[in-house]
Design an enzyme around this catalytic site. Structure first.
Site, PDB file in Angstrom:
ATOM      1  N   ASP A 193       0.849  -1.198   0.000  1.00 38.50           N
ATOM      2  CA  ASP A 193       0.000   0.000   0.000  1.00 38.50           C
ATOM      3  C   ASP A 193       0.877   1.238   0.000  1.00 38.50           C
ATOM      4  OD1 ASP A 193      -1.769   2.069   0.351  1.00 38.50           O
ATOM      5  OD2 ASP A 193      -2.969   1.044   1.859  1.00 38.50           O
ATOM      6  N   HIS A 198       0.261   7.942   3.842  1.00 37.81           N
ATOM      7  CA  HIS A 198       0.932   7.313   4.977  1.00 37.81           C
ATOM      8  C   HIS A 198       2.435   7.598   5.031  1.00 37.81           C
ATOM      9  CE1 HIS A 198      -2.880   5.297   5.352  1.00 37.81           C
ATOM     10  NE2 HIS A 198      -2.764   4.827   4.130  1.00 37.81           N
ATOM     11  N   ILE A 213      -0.611   9.354   8.436  1.00 38.41           N
ATOM     12  CA  ILE A 213      -1.294   8.477   9.379  1.00 38.41           C
ATOM     13  C   ILE A 213      -0.940   7.021   9.092  1.00 38.41           C
ATOM     14  CG2 ILE A 213      -3.188  10.110   9.650  1.00 38.41           C
ATOM     15  CD1 ILE A 213      -4.891   8.310   7.837  1.00 38.41           C
ATOM     16  N   GLY A 216      -4.917   1.974   7.846  1.00 32.91           N
ATOM     17  CA  GLY A 216      -5.973   1.292   8.589  1.00 32.91           C
ATOM     18  C   GLY A 216      -5.753  -0.201   8.640  1.00 32.91           C
TER      19      GLY A 216
END
Length: 292
Positions: A193, A198, A213, A216
């Site tokens: 990903d 991120h 961040i 998830g």
């Protein structure tokens, strides 16, 4: 309208052939925090996730990332009837069900379709369902994911289900806290990903966040691993499935509190931020680990 439900719902995405090796499995487990406890390097149960001998096992959440594990470009949301801005996209929910323990290496094909699109008013939710099939034609695992797209709702469509997992009104049967390392998102992005949200501070700022961040799905894997450690004897083969809704964000350097309530057939889980200014902020909600 950037989302055309009539065209998108029921549309099949191109079949995705993929393969994985034990090295991919080990990297994934390390990226979700396996092997970090002081005694893990000498604990046979912990080594089930971190050492590629005959005892290596695969945590079922690996099935979510395996088809795109070797992707090096940011995700491409090329879906019929859908044209959206990646900065407005968040992962809404994820589930995986394994039909048997995932092999430590193998190959197969992921077959995916858009199963629904929900109108949340100020946002749209895109539901994708897929099954990974082995080269022998055997179903390996099934995944369902929802993508939350800000600013794309309001066309008067179905809002979708609103059921919630009920957390028992008693103290958790097990609880732990996991400290997310400052570089954890940078490590986890090597699992396929490469969304710049991120890793790239400028991209994160455009998306409305003060800094990058955590993925998830990294939180998702961390929580499943911790619950497996807490209540399933660190044995991934005892996990039949895991579903969760992404109800909040995690910044690298924060800690995740994991609370789990054991049941006969499943485990109800709640994950939140532990400590700091955001103590108690939700991370994962509506979490259920199904026992194999």
């Amino acid at each position: 309208m950037p989302i055309d439900p009539d065209q998108a719902i029921g549309a099949s995405l191109p079949d995705l052939p993929f393969s994985w090796t034990s090295s991919d499995v080990l990297l994934y487990h390390l990226a979700i925090g396996a092997g970090q406890r002081a005694d893990d390097p000498v604990d046979p149960a912990a080594l089930r996730l971190t050492f590629d001998d005959d005892h290596l096992q695969v945590l079922p959440s690996f099935g979510v990332v395996a088809p795109g594990f070797h992707r090096t470009m940011p995700p491409n949301l090329a879906i019929p009837g859908i044209d959206i801005d990646l900065t407005q996209v968040l992962h809404g929910a994820q589930s995986v069900q394994v039909h048997r323990p995932i092999p430590t290496a193998g190959s197969g094909t992921l077959r995916t379709e858009v199963s629904d699109i929900w109108d949340k008013g100020k946002a749209a939710v895109i539901v994708q369902s897929g099954t990974a099939v082995s080269d022998d034609g055997e179903d390996l695992w099934t995944v369902t994911s929802t993508i939350f797209v800000r600013g794309e709702g309001g066309w008067g469509g179905d809002r979708g289900p609103s059921t919630a997992v009920v957390v028992p009104e008693r103290a958790a049967d097990a609880e732990t806290t996991y400290a997310v390392s400052p570089q954890q998102a940078l490590l986890y992005r090597l699992c396929g990903d490469r969304n710049p949200l991120h890793a790239d501070p400028a991209f994160a700022a455009r998306a409305g966040f003060p800094r990058p961040i955590l993925h998830g799905l990294c939180s998702y894997g961390i929580v499943l691993r911790e619950v497996t450690d807490l209540l399933l004897d660190r044995d991934p083969s005892r996990v039949g499935g895991f579903s969760a809704r992404f109800s909040g964000i995690v910044f690298p350097g924060e800690s995740i509190r994991v609370e789990a309530w054991d049941g006969e057939e499943s485990i109800v889980v709640r994950a939140s931020i532990a400590g700091g200014e955001r103590d108690g902020s939700p991370v994962l909600s509506d979490c259920v680990v199904t026992k194999a």
